[in-house]
Write a protein that holds these residues in place. Structure first.
Motif, PDB file in Angstrom:
ATOM      1  N   ALA A 168      13.213  59.814  32.518  1.00 26.74           N
ATOM      2  CA  ALA A 168      12.031  58.995  32.261  1.00 26.74           C
ATOM      3  C   ALA A 168      11.907  57.874  33.281  1.00 26.74           C
ATOM      4  CB  ALA A 168      12.083  58.424  30.849  1.00 26.74           C
ATOM      5  N   VAL A 169      13.034  57.299  33.684  1.00 25.29           N
ATOM      6  CA  VAL A 169      13.010  56.232  34.694  1.00 25.29           C
ATOM      7  C   VAL A 169      12.516  56.761  36.024  1.00 25.29           C
ATOM      8  CG1 VAL A 169      14.416  54.585  35.971  1.00 25.29           C
ATOM      9  CG2 VAL A 169      14.822  54.924  33.542  1.00 25.29           C
ATOM     10  N   VAL A 170      13.018  57.944  36.418  1.00 20.89           N
ATOM     11  CA  VAL A 170      12.602  58.530  37.697  1.00 20.89           C
ATOM     12  C   VAL A 170      11.109  58.853  37.675  1.00 20.89           C
ATOM     13  CG1 VAL A 170      12.886  60.517  39.215  1.00 20.89           C
ATOM     14  CG2 VAL A 170      14.892  59.434  38.204  1.00 20.89           C
ATOM     15  N   THR A 171      10.624  59.368  36.554  1.00 21.95           N
ATOM     16  CA  THR A 171       9.197  59.663  36.433  1.00 21.95           C
ATOM     17  C   THR A 171       8.360  58.397  36.584  1.00 21.95           C
ATOM     18  OG1 THR A 171       9.665  61.529  34.961  1.00 21.95           O
ATOM     19  CG2 THR A 171       7.421  60.634  34.934  1.00 21.95           C
ATOM     20  N   SER A 172       8.769  57.342  35.900  1.00 18.63           N
ATOM     21  CA  SER A 172       8.049  56.070  36.006  1.00 18.63           C
ATOM     22  C   SER A 172       8.101  55.517  37.424  1.00 18.63           C
ATOM     23  CB  SER A 172       8.634  55.061  35.018  1.00 18.63           C
ATOM     24  OG  SER A 172       7.918  53.845  35.050  1.00 18.63           O
ATOM     25  N   LEU A 173       9.245  55.663  38.080  1.00 20.37           N
ATOM     26  CA  LEU A 173       9.393  55.167  39.455  1.00 20.37           C
ATOM     27  C   LEU A 173       8.492  55.938  40.418  1.00 20.37           C
ATOM     28  CD1 LEU A 173      10.777  53.365  41.516  1.00 20.37           C
ATOM     29  CD2 LEU A 173      12.637  55.037  41.644  1.00 20.37           C
ATOM     30  N   VAL A 174       8.425  57.249  40.264  1.00 21.19           N
ATOM     31  CA  VAL A 174       7.572  58.059  41.143  1.00 21.19           C
ATOM     32  C   VAL A 174       6.105  57.656  40.973  1.00 21.19           C
ATOM     33  CG1 VAL A 174       6.721  60.394  41.585  1.00 21.19           C
ATOM     34  CG2 VAL A 174       9.168  59.993  41.255  1.00 21.19           C
ATOM     35  N   LEU A 175       5.673  57.463  39.733  1.00 19.15           N
ATOM     36  CA  LEU A 175       4.298  57.030  39.491  1.00 19.15           C
ATOM     37  C   LEU A 175       4.028  55.654  40.099  1.00 19.15           C
ATOM     38  CD1 LEU A 175       3.757  58.152  35.782  1.00 19.15           C
ATOM     39  CD2 LEU A 175       2.689  59.116  37.824  1.00 19.15           C
ATOM     40  N   SER A 176       4.993  54.758  39.991  1.00 25.75           N
ATOM     41  CA  SER A 176       4.800  53.421  40.565  1.00 25.75           C
ATOM     42  C   SER A 176       4.733  53.468  42.082  1.00 25.75           C
ATOM     43  CB  SER A 176       5.927  52.491  40.105  1.00 25.75           C
ATOM     44  OG  SER A 176       7.173  52.894  40.647  1.00 25.75           O
ATOM     45  N   VAL A 177       5.524  54.344  42.705  1.00 24.51           N
ATOM     46  CA  VAL A 177       5.469  54.479  44.163  1.00 24.51           C
ATOM     47  C   VAL A 177       4.099  54.981  44.596  1.00 24.51           C
ATOM     48  CG1 VAL A 177       6.392  55.761  46.130  1.00 24.51           C
ATOM     49  CG2 VAL A 177       7.955  54.786  44.445  1.00 24.51           C
ATOM     50  N   LEU A 178       3.570  55.982  43.894  1.00 25.89           N
ATOM     51  CA  LEU A 178       2.235  56.495  44.219  1.00 25.89           C
ATOM     52  C   LEU A 178       1.172  55.408  44.041  1.00 25.89           C
ATOM     53  CD1 LEU A 178       2.386  60.033  42.538  1.00 25.89           C
ATOM     54  CD2 LEU A 178       2.634  59.471  44.964  1.00 25.89           C
ATOM     55  N   THR A 179       1.318  54.616  42.984  1.00 25.70           N
ATOM     56  CA  THR A 179       0.353  53.543  42.737  1.00 25.70           C
ATOM     57  C   THR A 179       0.423  52.489  43.843  1.00 25.70           C
ATOM     58  OG1 THR A 179       0.646  53.899  40.366  1.00 25.70           O
ATOM     59  CG2 THR A 179      -0.474  51.893  41.040  1.00 25.70           C
ATOM     60  N   VAL A 180       1.633  52.133  44.263  1.00 27.37           N
ATOM     61  CA  VAL A 180       1.791  51.143  45.326  1.00 27.37           C
ATOM     62  C   VAL A 180       1.192  51.651  46.631  1.00 27.37           C
ATOM     63  CG1 VAL A 180       3.504  50.029  46.801  1.00 27.37           C
ATOM     64  CG2 VAL A 180       3.786  49.981  44.327  1.00 27.37           C
ATOM     65  N   ILE A 181       1.411  52.925  46.943  1.00 24.95           N
ATOM     66  CA  ILE A 181       0.854  53.486  48.184  1.00 24.95           C
ATOM     67  C   ILE A 181      -0.670  53.420  48.169  1.00 24.95           C
ATOM     68  CG2 ILE A 181       0.584  55.609  49.527  1.00 24.95           C
ATOM     69  CD1 ILE A 181       3.428  56.350  48.732  1.00 24.95           C
TER      70      ILE A 181
END
Length: 242
Positions: A145-158
């Protein structure tokens, strides 16, 4: 019909309570900022991307002396109270003839509209992604769940970086092009929407860093990689031996 909750499914705020609450708060504020920018002028007239002000020493007249461009339209304002004309909110810029007559600078508006059309959907998309990241940041019990949230946050930041760069580039390009399109002297300034996007971007970066700390198991946020499940009989034997 009876629904049973899977015991292995992530639970909200079950682990890393401090990081989860902090990240959720940062992402929620970022979501609100992107949402407000997405509802900018002419929906919310105080929020706009850029303003074009005419420097003139002519007598006061109802002619527009300032143009404000938002995500969904443009407003023409005059120094006289009550003289304000805005285009209706729409996907894509269609400048009413009333505003063109009000400003007398058709080429000036057309030059800015060309760059604004590519920004129409990016701000609401950033708001939606930030909201999803906010929800996923509550479920940090499992590493997946942490990795999923992190991937989404990276996409949002980009995407947020691209939006902020596009907003800044729009103002800078307008400063270069407008003197070439008009014989009058205009000042092109950043609107509050640009700084709101910058603040949201900083909050997104901070939230992403916090999620990275949990994902890499740094600073005492390690996960237990081995789980031993004992049957009730085995548990009673262990207790009796002790």
């Amino acid at each position: 019909m009876v629904f049973k909750l899977d015991a292995n499914s992530p639970r909200p705020l079950a682990r890393h309570l401090g990081i989860s609450v902090a990240t959720c708060t940062l992402l929620f504020i970022s979501f609100l900022l992107f949402l407000l920018v997405g509802l900018s002028l002419p929906i919310t007239k105080s929020i706009y991307i850029l303003s074009v002000q005419l420097n003139t020493t002519q007598p006061v007249s109802p002619t527009a002396t300032e143009l404000r461009f938002g995500v969904w339209g443009v407003c023409a304002l005059s120094v006289l109270p009550g003289y304000e004309v805005c285009s209706p909110p729409a996907l894509g810029y269609t400048i009413p003839q009333q505003i063109l007559d009000y400003t007398g600078e058709t080429s000036l508006i057309d030059g800015i509209v060309e760059g604004l059309t590519v920004l129409l959907v990016l701000h609401p998309v950033c708001a939606a992604l930030a909201f999803v990241c906010m929800l996923t940041s509550l479920f940090l019990e499992s590493h997946a769940a942490v990795v999923t949230s992190l991937v989404l946050s990276v996409l949002t930041v980009i995407l947020a970086c691209a939006v902020f760069a596009a907003d800044v580039a729009l103002v800078l390009v307008a400063r270069i092009r407008i003197p070439q399109l008009s014989a009058f002297a205009y000042n092109v300034d950043f609107g509050p929407a640009v700084w709101m996007v910058l603040a949201a971007l900083i909050l997104l970066w901070t939230g992403m860093v916090l999620l990275s700390v949990v994902a890499c198991e740094c600073c005492g946020t390690e996960y237990s990689c081995i789980r031993i499940v004992l049957s009730p009989e085995h548990s009673r034997e262990k207790i009796a031996q002790a």
